[in-house]
Design a protein around this motif. Structure first.
Motif, mmCIF file in Angstrom:
data_model
loop_
_atom_site.group_PDB
_atom_site.id
_atom_site.type_symbol
_atom_site.label_atom_id
_atom_site.label_comp_id
_atom_site.label_asym_id
_atom_site.label_seq_id
_atom_site.Cartn_x
_atom_site.Cartn_y
_atom_site.Cartn_z
ATOM 1 N N ARG A 1 39.235 22.627 17.929
ATOM 2 C CA ARG A 1 38.553 21.752 18.886
ATOM 3 C C ARG A 1 38.686 20.286 18.470
ATOM 4 O O ARG A 1 38.966 19.412 19.289
ATOM 5 N N ALA A 2 38.521 20.049 17.174
ATOM 6 C CA ALA A 2 38.588 18.669 16.686
ATOM 7 C C ALA A 2 39.968 18.074 16.912
ATOM 8 O O ALA A 2 40.107 16.903 17.257
ATOM 9 N N LEU B 1 40.614 16.327 20.006
ATOM 10 C CA LEU B 1 39.943 15.034 20.164
ATOM 11 C C LEU B 1 40.734 13.890 19.533
ATOM 12 O O LEU B 1 40.524 12.741 19.851
ATOM 13 N N VAL B 2 41.597 14.222 18.587
ATOM 14 C CA VAL B 2 42.339 13.157 17.922
ATOM 15 C C VAL B 2 43.811 13.255 18.297
ATOM 16 O O VAL B 2 44.236 14.159 19.006
ATOM 17 N N GLU C 1 35.027 27.466 11.057
ATOM 18 C CA GLU C 1 35.707 26.209 10.795
ATOM 19 C C GLU C 1 37.032 26.124 11.527
ATOM 20 O O GLU C 1 37.386 25.079 12.045
ATOM 21 N N ASP D 1 36.394 25.211 15.046
ATOM 22 C CA ASP D 1 36.024 23.801 15.128
ATOM 23 C C ASP D 1 37.226 22.897 14.891
ATOM 24 O O ASP D 1 37.360 21.851 15.508
#
Lengths: 311, 377
Positions: free
Chosen positions: B40-41, B44-45, B34, B37
């Motif tokens: 990485r997430a 993106l934001v 997690e 991730d």
């Protein structure tokens, strides 16, 4: 002080999430930012999305709307206890297989070897594809796979699902391994009648949808039940919101609000009065003791307070 | 990528990893995967936007409704440190899940001593009405008897928890035809099914939710009941246990220890209101409100109590009626019922009996054996 003032404005969203939110709104789904963010991440990270929340708040609707906005197919698997691989994934078409065997017998007295006959009747034309296999073998635009009420299935199925969701491939002993050509977007919903396993929760992104706020519910009713006048809409939503503050055994969700609004429109009401509420209790309270409790509140003159519009 | 953004990305990564560790310490599932991730997430934001970051991380790192509030509180700390990056996340000042508490009850202390070996020092608060029963019940139950209790509890658990499920398994004398296997077999005989394979329903275990009264009036039986619960947990059945006096505490984690001594010690530390007053109605209502998702049509709810309730009878009535509707079977086990001159006339029981599917005595090993036979019907 300056910092405080700045916080009162909604901070800018990144364009993808804002666009997604607008898109969902166009498709008649009022999504708040957490929903849009979750859907955006589910796609970006290629992870399944687990949506939990009380009944009737629009969990299933998320998947339907998502499919609609993308022009993708929606493949739905309704879970129930005892759901197993043969109903969720694939099953052989036995009658067809039997017929083929019989026909082969008639056609040629010189039998082909056993292996060949076997391979023939255990091939794709004899396979009944159930939702999960359909989602994996789907071609074209990746479909949206809705696994509805996963909490109703049992632990064995959950374990099986976990395996499938991690690599999107299926091994059918008679045929071999089938791998997904395009990864479907997966949405799982749960009403929490049973705790899901930690492993499944780990695998998924998590989204909790609660009962909507007054503003959100107002916009939902305006979009979904445009026939209701402004006064009626406001009163119905105000009434539902105060209804949810009572200690009922089954709180009504948004779907009940919409049912009720539609019923009131059909009855030709343009505003809410106590007599109409009493007549239509069945539209939004589905439990006898809850209905009795509301009647008691109404008997003690609680109607005015419940339907009062805050302006 | 410029040097500055590279530094920021590394700093974000470090604080996300630290944040995940803090979440794990508070019992969330946030694992190593997690945190990768999550990093990485966040690329993106918009990392500058508090709401984006909060919603993104919550989606990834929380996995249960109960996590959400805790997550939001811990996120405040995280966000502050992310804003002025070099600082480490300070240890949040939230209470940890289990903190050893001083033993609150004299009799529990006594029991603890006995669990450690010196049985004779046990003192019990004996109510005059059923003193003989008490001595018999407690005198009998030393470590040697635990073995018997375990064996009987296993039998009871089996009676309680087994019923045909919805799934199938191959069985020679099964009620239904197994087409798939029959067809496979028929290939050898050119499509003629010389042998028909059959199948039957697989037995599906039910969940047992046991709610045990540990209030003052139950002192002399609590020990036996907790031994019974411990044995139930050991039997391999799916059991969730709760104890209550004035409020409800979930004790499943304490009772799943390997040894009874450990379980008792952990229980004594984890449960606050041993031997207090009794509020059965409120406790059962909070069972339904907080843990309702554990109770469904595959659950047998077992209440172990003498029914002396100091709360409002209407609360008990409503709570039991909801539990009865929600569960598969509602069983009330009453220690006093074993005494010959006892009549279940307390107000609590009068309210409870209409909702209860089975009402049976349970106070010692013999009654436990009888319970097994009763449930077999």
């Amino acid at each position: 002080m300056a910092a405080f003032v700045m916080l009162r404005y909604p901070p800018p969203m990144i364009p993808e999430i804002a666009a997604l939110q607008a898109l969902l709104e166009q498709a008649a789904y009022v999504a708040d930012r957490s929903v849009a963010t979750a859907l955006f991440l589910a796609d970006a990270l290629e992870r399944p999305l687990l949506v939990e929340g009380p009944p009737g708040v629009g969990k299933t609707e998320i998947a339907k709307v998502l499919a609609r906005t993308r022009n993708a197919d929606l493949i739905r698997l309704q879970c129930y206890e005892g759901l197993d691989a043969s109903t969720a994934l694939y099953e052989w078409n036995y009658p067809k297989q039997l017929l083929r065997i019989k026909l082969d017998e008639r056609a040629s007295s010189a039998q082909s070897p056993l292996e060949q006959r076997e391979a023939e009747i255990f091939s794709e034309p004899f396979l009944l594809k159930r939702p999960l296999l359909q989602a994996i073998t789907h071609t074209g635009t990746p479909p949206v796979l809705l696994i509805d009420e996963v909490d109703r299935s049992d632990e064995e199925f959950e374990a099986f699902l976990l395996e499938l969701l991690s690599d999107f491939q299926v091994t059918i002993p008679e045929i071999g391994t089938i791998r997904a050509t395009a990864r479907p977007t997966v949405v799982l919903t749960s009403n929490r009648t049973r705790e899901l396993s930690d492993a499944l929760r780990r695998r998924c992104l998590y989204l909790w949808i609660d009962y909507p706020t007054l503003e959100k519910e107002l916009s939902i009713v305006r979009i979904k039940a445009p026939g209701a006048g402004d006064l009626l809409t406001r009163q119905v939503v105000a009434f539902m919101q105060s209804l949810r503050t009572l200690s009922l055994s089954r709180l009504p969700g948004v779907s009940e609000t919409l049912d009720w609004a539609a019923a009131l429109v059909a009855l030709g009401s343009d505003s809410l009065d106590e007599a109409t509420v009493r007549e239509t209790i069945g539209c939004f309270l589905k439990d006898r003791s809850d209905a009795e409790q509301l009647r008691r509140v109404l008997d003690s003159g609680g109607f005015e307070a419940m339907a009062a519009i805050l302006t | 990528m410029s040097e500055r953004t590279a530094f920021t990305a590394r700093a974000i990564e470090a604080s996300v990893v630290r944040f995940c560790r803090v979440l794990r310490e508070h019992g969330l599932l946030a694992a190593a995967v997690e945190s990768a991730d999550a990093v990485r997430a966040l690329t993106l934001v918009n990392v500058g936007d508090r709401e984006d970051v909060r919603l993104t991380l919550r989606c990834l790192l929380a996995s249960n409704r109960n996590d959400l509030l805790l997550f939001d509180r811990l996120f405040e700390e995280f966000w502050r440190t992310l804003r002025n990056t070099p600082a480490a996340i300070p240890k949040p000042s939230l209470p940890r899940k289990t903190r050893p508490a001083p033993l609150s009850s004299f009799s529990m202390r006594g029991w603890l001593a006995s669990a450690r070996g010196d049985l004779d020092t046990v003192e019990t608060k004996a109510a005059s009405a059923s003193e003989s029963l008490t001595t018999a019940a407690i005198g009998q139950l030393d470590q040697r008897d635990l073995h018997d209790i375990m064996r009987t509890a296993r039998a009871v658990a089996k009676q309680l928890a087994n019923r045909p499920g919805r799934r199938w398994r191959p069985a020679r004398r099964g009620a239904r035809l197994d087409l798939r296997r029959s067809l496979r077999g028929s290939l050898m005989t050119g499509g003629d099914m010389a042998h028909l394979a059959r199948r039957t329903r697989r037995v599906r275990p039910l969940r047992i939710v046991a709610v045990c009264d540990v209030s003052g009036s139950m002192d002399m039986y609590s020990r036996f009941f907790l031994q019974f619960l411990f044995a139930l947990h050991q039997s391999g059945a799916r059991v969730e246990s709760f104890v209550f006096a004035t409020r409800l505490t979930r004790v499943t984690e304490h009772l799943t220890r390997d040894a009874l001594d450990d379980a008792v010690e952990s229980l004594a530390a984890g449960v606050r209101d041993w031997s207090g007053g009794t509020r059965i109605g409120d406790s059962l209502a909070s069972l339904e409100a907080r843990w309702g998702h554990l109770i469904d049509r595959h659950t047998v709810v077992t209440v172990l109590s003498d029914g002396w309730d100091t709360g409002e009878p209407s609360v008990l009535d409503a709570a039991l009626s909801r539990l009865a509707r929600r569960s598969r079977r509602l069983i009330w086990l009453n220690p006093l019922l074993g005494s010959p001159d006892y009549r279940p006339e307390s107000q609590g029981l009068a309210v409870a009996l209409p909702h209860v599917d089975d009402f049976a005595p349970l106070h010692d090993l013999a009654s436990l054996r009888k319970l097994g036979r009763l449930l077999a019907h």
